[in-house]
Scaffold this active site. Structure first.
Site, PDB file in Angstrom:
ATOM      1  N   LEU A  33       0.822  -1.213   0.000  1.00  0.00           N
ATOM      2  CA  LEU A  33       0.000   0.000   0.000  1.00  0.00           C
ATOM      3  C   LEU A  33       0.857   1.265   0.000  1.00  0.00           C
ATOM      4  CD1 LEU A  33      -2.808  -1.025   2.540  1.00  0.00           C
ATOM      5  CD2 LEU A  33      -2.723  -1.373   0.059  1.00  0.00           C
ATOM      6  N   HIS A  34       0.456   2.222  -0.850  1.00  0.00           N
ATOM      7  CA  HIS A  34       1.140   3.512  -0.925  1.00  0.00           C
ATOM      8  C   HIS A  34       0.087   4.617  -0.842  1.00  0.00           C
ATOM      9  CE1 HIS A  34      -0.323   3.458  -5.011  1.00  0.00           C
ATOM     10  NE2 HIS A  34       0.418   2.396  -5.316  1.00  0.00           N
ATOM     11  N   HIS A  37      -3.226   4.161  -2.699  1.00  0.00           N
ATOM     12  CA  HIS A  37      -4.233   3.305  -2.056  1.00  0.00           C
ATOM     13  C   HIS A  37      -4.889   4.046  -0.888  1.00  0.00           C
ATOM     14  CE1 HIS A  37      -1.347   0.124  -3.587  1.00  0.00           C
ATOM     15  NE2 HIS A  37      -2.479  -0.277  -4.114  1.00  0.00           N
TER      16      HIS A  37
END
Ligand code: PAF
Length: 278
Positions: A33-34, A37
């Site tokens: 996740l970054h 997201h």
């Protein structure tokens, strides 16, 4: 925050949430996740009472020789981010939970999923449609949040939801770009600094074409040339498509009305996609 992989237990919980009159938002992810997201999670929180995130590197959407094995897997960091952002439930199933022995049911959207990404990755959207249908059924979500970066994915899934009369509304959320303007993607970690520097011409091409359009250039072939000439300055190692398409059909656009620029190119062995609506 609940972390649970038991589908029966989750469905029973989701029924209770619905009985309480709460709206459910799902953010399906493959993890790593970054900020892109997390922007989907934020949007879900603005619009829904209960936030369901799935973290599952879905094997059925990867073809032979694609990056399924090396796809980044960072579960603990993902859970920490979800907790921090106030997610209510994270579903992190295994392949066995999602596709038990003898699994045989697939959802296939024809036409729109066979061009562009589908032409290069023939089973990709079959896998995406199948896993998302399963996730929609498990979460019983009212709303699904997807990033614009995967423009064709959103178009395919919206069409699937419409045509299957699925009781969920899909929301497309804007692309989040890094400080150097590269669209955020879990695959960006594969790029060497030299490849990344060349890939930045993608963004420059998109913005150059958009700027020309905003300043009044409506000749689609002039815009195509601005776009392509700029991106090719970054010497991509392979180009699948750099072009302007109709937003609804994703066929090559004849004019600039309702158009979107879509790009897929490789830098080293990393395949990047990006887009911008005109
Ligand atoms: O966009 C993705 O990360 C995936 O295609 C999705 C929607 C989570 C399905 O596996």
């Amino acid at each position: 925050m609940i972390v649970n992989n038991n589908i029966k237990e989750i469905q029973s919980l989701m029924k209770d949430i619905k009985k309480q009159g709460k709206t459910i938002g799902i953010v399906p992810t493959m993890g790593a996740l970054h900020a892109g997201h997390m922007s989907l999670v934020k949007k879900a929180k603005e619009n829904c009472d209960f936030i369901f995130v799935s973290v599952f590197v879905n094997p059925t959407q990867f073809g032979e020789g694609e990056d399924f094995d090396k796809y980044p897997r960072t579960l603990q960091a993902d859970l920490d981010k979800c907790e921090e952002e106030g997610v209510d439930l994270v579903f992190t199933p295994t392949n066995e939970i999602m596709y038990g022995e003898g699994y045989s049911t697939y959802i296939e959207a024809l036409n729109i999923s066979q061009i562009l990404e589908g032409a290069v990755r023939p089973i990709h959207f079959r896998g995406v449609c199948t896993v998302c249908t399963k996730l929609f059924n498990i979460s019983m979500a009212d709303y699904g949040f997807f990033g614009q970066k995967d423009y064709q994915q959103v178009a395919v899934l919206k069409k699937m939801v419409r045509e299957l009369n699925a009781p969920i509304e899909l929301v497309m959320c804007p692309i989040i770009r890094d400080t150097d303007n590269l669209a955020l993607s879990s695959r960006n970690v594969y790029l060497s600094p030299e490849e990344r520097a060349r890939a930045l011409f993608i963004n420059q091409g998109l913005f150059a074409a958009k700027e020309a359009f905003d300043k009044g250039e409506k000749d689609i072939n002039v815009l195509r040339k601005i776009l392509t000439d700029t991106i090719l300055k970054g010497k991509p190692d392979h180009v699948d498509y750099i072009d302007i398409f109709d937003r609804n059909t994703l066929e090559k656009a004849k004019d600039v009305n309702n158009a979107v620029i879509l790009i897929a190119a490789k830098y080293g062995s990393t395949r990047l996609i990006d887009n911008m609506e005109l």
